[in-house]
Design an enzyme around this catalytic site. Structure first.
Site, PDB file in Angstrom:
ATOM      1  N   TYR A 111      -0.316  -4.713   7.268  1.00 10.97           N
ATOM      2  CA  TYR A 111      -0.147  -6.020   6.635  1.00 10.97           C
ATOM      3  C   TYR A 111      -1.456  -6.766   6.701  1.00 10.97           C
ATOM      4  O   TYR A 111      -2.140  -6.759   7.716  1.00 10.97           O
ATOM      5  CB  TYR A 111       0.876  -6.872   7.400  1.00 10.97           C
ATOM      6  CG  TYR A 111       2.256  -6.332   7.386  1.00 10.97           C
ATOM      7  CD1 TYR A 111       2.835  -5.860   6.211  1.00 10.97           C
ATOM      8  CD2 TYR A 111       3.000  -6.303   8.553  1.00 10.97           C
ATOM      9  CE1 TYR A 111       4.116  -5.376   6.224  1.00 10.97           C
ATOM     10  CE2 TYR A 111       4.289  -5.821   8.564  1.00 10.97           C
ATOM     11  CZ  TYR A 111       4.842  -5.353   7.404  1.00 10.97           C
ATOM     12  OH  TYR A 111       6.119  -4.866   7.404  1.00 10.97           O
ATOM     13  N   HIS A 130      11.164 -14.104   4.900  1.00  8.01           N
ATOM     14  CA  HIS A 130      10.438 -12.876   5.261  1.00  8.01           C
ATOM     15  C   HIS A 130      10.887 -12.266   6.582  1.00  8.01           C
ATOM     16  O   HIS A 130      10.355 -11.247   7.011  1.00  8.01           O
ATOM     17  CB  HIS A 130       8.932 -13.161   5.286  1.00  8.01           C
ATOM     18  CG  HIS A 130       8.379 -13.386   3.918  1.00  8.01           C
ATOM     19  ND1 HIS A 130       8.383 -14.624   3.320  1.00  8.01           N
ATOM     20  CD2 HIS A 130       7.867 -12.526   3.003  1.00  8.01           C
ATOM     21  CE1 HIS A 130       7.875 -14.511   2.105  1.00  8.01           C
ATOM     22  NE2 HIS A 130       7.563 -13.260   1.887  1.00  8.01           N
ATOM     23  N   ARG A 183      -2.380 -11.379  -4.758  1.00 10.85           N
ATOM     24  CA  ARG A 183      -2.320 -10.266  -3.823  1.00 10.85           C
ATOM     25  C   ARG A 183      -1.408  -9.198  -4.417  1.00 10.85           C
ATOM     26  O   ARG A 183      -0.627  -9.470  -5.321  1.00 10.85           O
ATOM     27  CB  ARG A 183      -1.809 -10.696  -2.457  1.00 10.85           C
ATOM     28  CG  ARG A 183      -0.333 -11.022  -2.415  1.00 10.85           C
ATOM     29  CD  ARG A 183       0.088 -11.455  -1.029  1.00 10.85           C
ATOM     30  NE  ARG A 183       0.109 -10.339  -0.084  1.00 10.85           N
ATOM     31  CZ  ARG A 183       1.189  -9.589   0.166  1.00 10.85           C
ATOM     32  NH1 ARG A 183       2.328  -9.824  -0.461  1.00 10.85           N
ATOM     33  NH2 ARG A 183       1.153  -8.600   1.044  1.00 10.85           N
ATOM     34  N   ASN A 189       1.482  -6.194  -3.619  1.00  6.80           N
ATOM     35  CA  ASN A 189       2.424  -5.653  -2.661  1.00  6.80           C
ATOM     36  C   ASN A 189       2.953  -4.356  -3.264  1.00  6.80           C
ATOM     37  O   ASN A 189       2.946  -4.193  -4.474  1.00  6.80           O
ATOM     38  CB  ASN A 189       3.555  -6.653  -2.428  1.00  6.80           C
ATOM     39  CG  ASN A 189       4.364  -6.308  -1.203  1.00  6.80           C
ATOM     40  OD1 ASN A 189       3.939  -5.495  -0.374  1.00  6.80           O
ATOM     41  ND2 ASN A 189       5.533  -6.899  -1.087  1.00  6.80           N
ATOM     42  N   GLU A 245       3.698  -4.835  -7.027  1.00  4.55           N
ATOM     43  CA  GLU A 245       3.914  -6.210  -7.473  1.00  4.55           C
ATOM     44  C   GLU A 245       2.584  -6.935  -7.402  1.00  4.55           C
ATOM     45  O   GLU A 245       1.987  -7.044  -6.334  1.00  4.55           O
ATOM     46  CB  GLU A 245       4.910  -6.913  -6.545  1.00  4.55           C
ATOM     47  CG  GLU A 245       6.310  -6.352  -6.623  1.00  4.55           C
ATOM     48  CD  GLU A 245       7.270  -7.125  -5.728  1.00  4.55           C
ATOM     49  OE1 GLU A 245       6.815  -7.998  -4.967  1.00  4.55           O
ATOM     50  OE2 GLU A 245       8.480  -6.854  -5.814  1.00  4.55           O
ATOM     51  N   TYR A 291      12.160   0.099   6.046  1.00 11.24           N
ATOM     52  CA  TYR A 291      12.306  -1.165   5.319  1.00 11.24           C
ATOM     53  C   TYR A 291      12.077  -0.959   3.826  1.00 11.24           C
ATOM     54  O   TYR A 291      12.774  -1.519   2.988  1.00 11.24           O
ATOM     55  CB  TYR A 291      11.324  -2.202   5.886  1.00 11.24           C
ATOM     56  CG  TYR A 291      11.272  -3.465   5.079  1.00 11.24           C
ATOM     57  CD1 TYR A 291      12.347  -4.366   5.103  1.00 11.24           C
ATOM     58  CD2 TYR A 291      10.176  -3.769   4.276  1.00 11.24           C
ATOM     59  CE1 TYR A 291      12.320  -5.516   4.359  1.00 11.24           C
ATOM     60  CE2 TYR A 291      10.142  -4.920   3.528  1.00 11.24           C
ATOM     61  CZ  TYR A 291      11.207  -5.801   3.571  1.00 11.24           C
ATOM     62  OH  TYR A 291      11.178  -6.947   2.824  1.00 11.24           O
ATOM     63  N   LYS A 292      11.105  -0.158   3.492  1.00  7.22           N
ATOM     64  CA  LYS A 292      10.807   0.081   2.080  1.00  7.22           C
ATOM     65  C   LYS A 292      11.721   1.148   1.486  1.00  7.22           C
ATOM     66  O   LYS A 292      11.591   1.501   0.310  1.00  7.22           O
ATOM     67  CB  LYS A 292       9.337   0.482   1.906  1.00  7.22           C
ATOM     68  CG  LYS A 292       8.354  -0.674   2.183  1.00  7.22           C
ATOM     69  CD  LYS A 292       6.922  -0.301   1.828  1.00  7.22           C
ATOM     70  CE  LYS A 292       5.912  -1.363   2.250  1.00  7.22           C
ATOM     71  NZ  LYS A 292       5.745  -2.473   1.298  1.00  7.22           N
TER      72      LYS A 292
END
Lengths: 317, 316
Positions: B17, B167, B197, B199, B239, B290-291
């Protein structure tokens, strides 16, 4: 490089007007482009021979008129910005103006907005009241001055906001008593905005806190000279992890020096905004030049991209 | 989409991150790609079929929504003058979408002059999802959104929530005060300024609309990935997220432009293939979970390793 990507405009003085014997308004517009929108409470920075000076915009943010108007009180200091504007800036002249900034914004969530102004501190509230009248939110102005004739925009305000504007021209003690009484009798959810001389702001901020207003409901604005380091000096840095000591030249940032030395520091914006290049300060004094760290964090951290050490410092990446 | 315009997200060999934001000049929050008409058609279909899933707003957002609408139309006409025009005659504004041959007229801040809420209307002319974050004295709150292409989240669930709470499910996001820092960064974005940014995630099949609400339909496809079909089924989802400080209401417009690229296409670029492989290979298990990658990570990596071996053989 312009540290914050701020855009500058060459603006022409359209008109000037005395609103009291010592307060004059200046209206600026661009001959070539549309000026950016701004919010209630915004200010612009003017580049004057004596440095940058900030003034609140007094325009209606929703009028979309593509011009910026400020009101300046001549405080009479020889060589000061206000005296220069009053005496040397005439219609038709060009001035370099930075795009609007806003550190005194309206808090939309407020149930009621209470404005406390003294003297030329009225200026940010002109854009705020104009905005809130459009959006139909509840506000009141409490405006202290020495007399009606020296009170800027007295008749305009009285006419536009007959129910919301309250003026205080009496003796200081009486003024204080009445204003304190106002502050004691507000509903929960009221936000207080204070602008005027430092002593006035300090007094009422302390008073509001004492009454139990939450910190986030008390807002004030004072213009200070910007914190940009004017003449960067070289300094010495010891990085603890690598045990390396290096010199940061006057024309170089700490971040650049660390990278040149092969010390890896994550970074992104390089303008003191994102906080990515934060390093730990173990020893020495630091000139902070950013808008990211809190006062508490500044005691032990610095941003390598824009802040600098003084003399010799020790850091840890 | 083709890999010519794909915003490939990986720059380093290992994923971590970071506030990898960069400032944009000019501060445009929208991009029109070759998929414009296809994606607008899909977006409008989703809005029509599931309006309450795809658009939500709180009453406090209305002024900012107007500002968003005017901003969207202004930026489209400035960035793509041959595709869009935006003019004002007296009180009335007119937006023309030449790509779709459509026209919108409205009076600024007059809710009776349009049939939808302003952001719901503006969003129908852009490929981006639009999220409005209200900048309040106690944080950034999601106050309105038009969200058709979410990557496994629910607008209805997060409406009214504060940035940090939204988040919270992201693993490790609170370590070292990371999410607070990002929140603080956003709260200091200056008026009329935009930051970008990227993602990333992975989606099985070329599906833009993967909301939490329909997980049962698209989530099970994760079990269908094999080493043989991974090239066709697995898509890298990127994204491009932009944050713009709206000058008048001082709120944040968060735009999300979602791009999908199949592994079949991705592997044509050897640099991308290498970076993709290294990032997935070294991905922490909790982030992979998580993904949603854990279920087919082995099969996907099998496909990538096989491809790399073949390429190496050919290069010899």
């Amino acid at each position: 490089m312009n540290t914050f990507m701020q855009k500058y405009y060459q603006l022409k003085v359209q008109k000037t007007e005395y609103v009291t014997p010592t307060i004059k308004t200046f209206t600026f517009a661009s001959e070539s482009e549309k000026l950016p929108h701004f919010g209630a409470g915004s200010h612009i920075s003017l580049k004057l021979p004596m440095g940058k000076r900030q003034y609140s915009l007094i325009n209606d943010p929703l009028q979309d008129e593509s011009e910026y108007t400020i009101a300046v009180k001549n405080v009479g200091t020889e060589g000061g910005g206000s005296s220069f504007l009053h005496h040397h800036v005439k219609p038709g002249e060009t001035i370099e103006v930075a795009s609007p900034e806003n550190y005194f914004q309206i808090r939309t969530e407020a149930r009621r907005h209470l404005f406390l102004a003294a003297g030329i501190g009225i200026t940010p509230f002109l854009s705020m009241m104009a905005f809130l009248s459009h959006t139909g939110q509840s506000f009141d102005l409490y405006y202290a001055g020495s007399s009606a004739s020296e009170c800027a925009f007295y008749s305009t305000i009285k006419k536009r906001y007959p129910d919301q504007a309250h003026f205080y021209f009496m003796e200081r003690e009486q003024k204080e008593k009445e204003l304190q009484n106002v502050l004691r009798n507000q509903c929960i959810g009221t936000h207080i905005y204070i602008c005027g001389p430092s002593a006035f702001m300090d007094h009422y901020i302390t008073y509001c806190k004492g009454l139990g207003y939450p910190d986030e409901n008390i807002h004030s604005e004072r213009f200070r000279p910007s914190s940009t380091i004017q003449n960067p000096k070289a300094f010495q840095v010891t990085e603890e992890q690598s045990a390396k000591t290096l010199y940061v030249n006057s024309n170089q940032s700490l971040l650049e020096a660390l990278i040149d030395e092969g010390i890896t520091v994550p970074y992104a914006c390089r303008m003191g905004v994102c906080g990515t290049c934060e390093v730990e300060v173990c020893n020495g004094s630091v000139l902070h030049n950013e808008t990211f760290l809190t006062e508490e964090e500044k005691k032990e951290k610095m941003l390598a991209c824009v802040s600098r050490g003084e003399g010799a410092i020790t850091i840890k990446v | 989409m083709s890999n010519r315009t794909f915003p490939f997200p990986f720059t380093k060999d290992q994923y971590a991150y970071s506030n990898n934001s960069s400032i944009l000049d000019p501060p445009w929050t929208l991009t029109v790609t070759e998929d414009y008409e296809k994606e607008i058609t899909l977006k409008r279909k989703l809005l029509q079929q599931n309006h309450s899933r795809c658009f939500r707003s709180l009453p406090i957002s209305i002024e900012s929504q107007w500002e968003v609408m005017r901003l969207v139309f202004t930026q489209l006409s400035e960035a793509y003058p041959s595709h869009f025009s935006f003019t004002q005659k007296g009180k009335e504004f007119q937006f023309q979408n030449h790509l779709l041959n459509e026209e919108e007229t409205f009076i600024f801040r007059d809710c009776t002059s349009i049939e939808l809420e302003p952001m719901d209307l503006a969003g129908r002319h852009v490929q981006e999802d639009l999220i409005l974050m209200g900048d309040r004295s106690d944080g950034l709150f999601l106050e309105a959104g038009q969200l058709c292409f979410p990557s496994n989240w629910s607008l209805a669930f997060v409406l009214g929530m504060e940035f940090k709470s939204i988040h919270y499910p992201v693993p490790g996001i609170t370590d070292n005060g990371f999410i607070e820092k990002v929140g603080r960064f956003i709260s200091r974005i200056r008026p009329n300024t935009a930051w970008e940014r990227k993602n990333w995630s992975i989606t099985i099949s070329e599906k833009l609309d993967t909301p939490l609400e329909t997980y049962a339909d698209w989530g099970r496809m994760r079990q269908e990935v094999t080493e043989e079909n991974a090239g066709e089924l697995v898509h890298l989802r990127v994204e491009v997220q932009r944050l713009f400080r709206m000058p008048i209401n001082h709120d944040i417009l968060f735009s999300i432009h979602t791009y999908l690229l199949s592994l079949e296409e991705l592997i044509k670029n050897e640099q991308w293939l290498m970076l993709f492989y290294r990032n997935i290979k070294t991905l922490d298990d909790d982030i992979a979970d998580y993904k949603g990658i854990s279920q087919y990570k082995k099969e996907m990596l099998g496909f990538v390793e096989k491809t790399m071996a073949e390429k190496e053989k050919m290069n010899r």
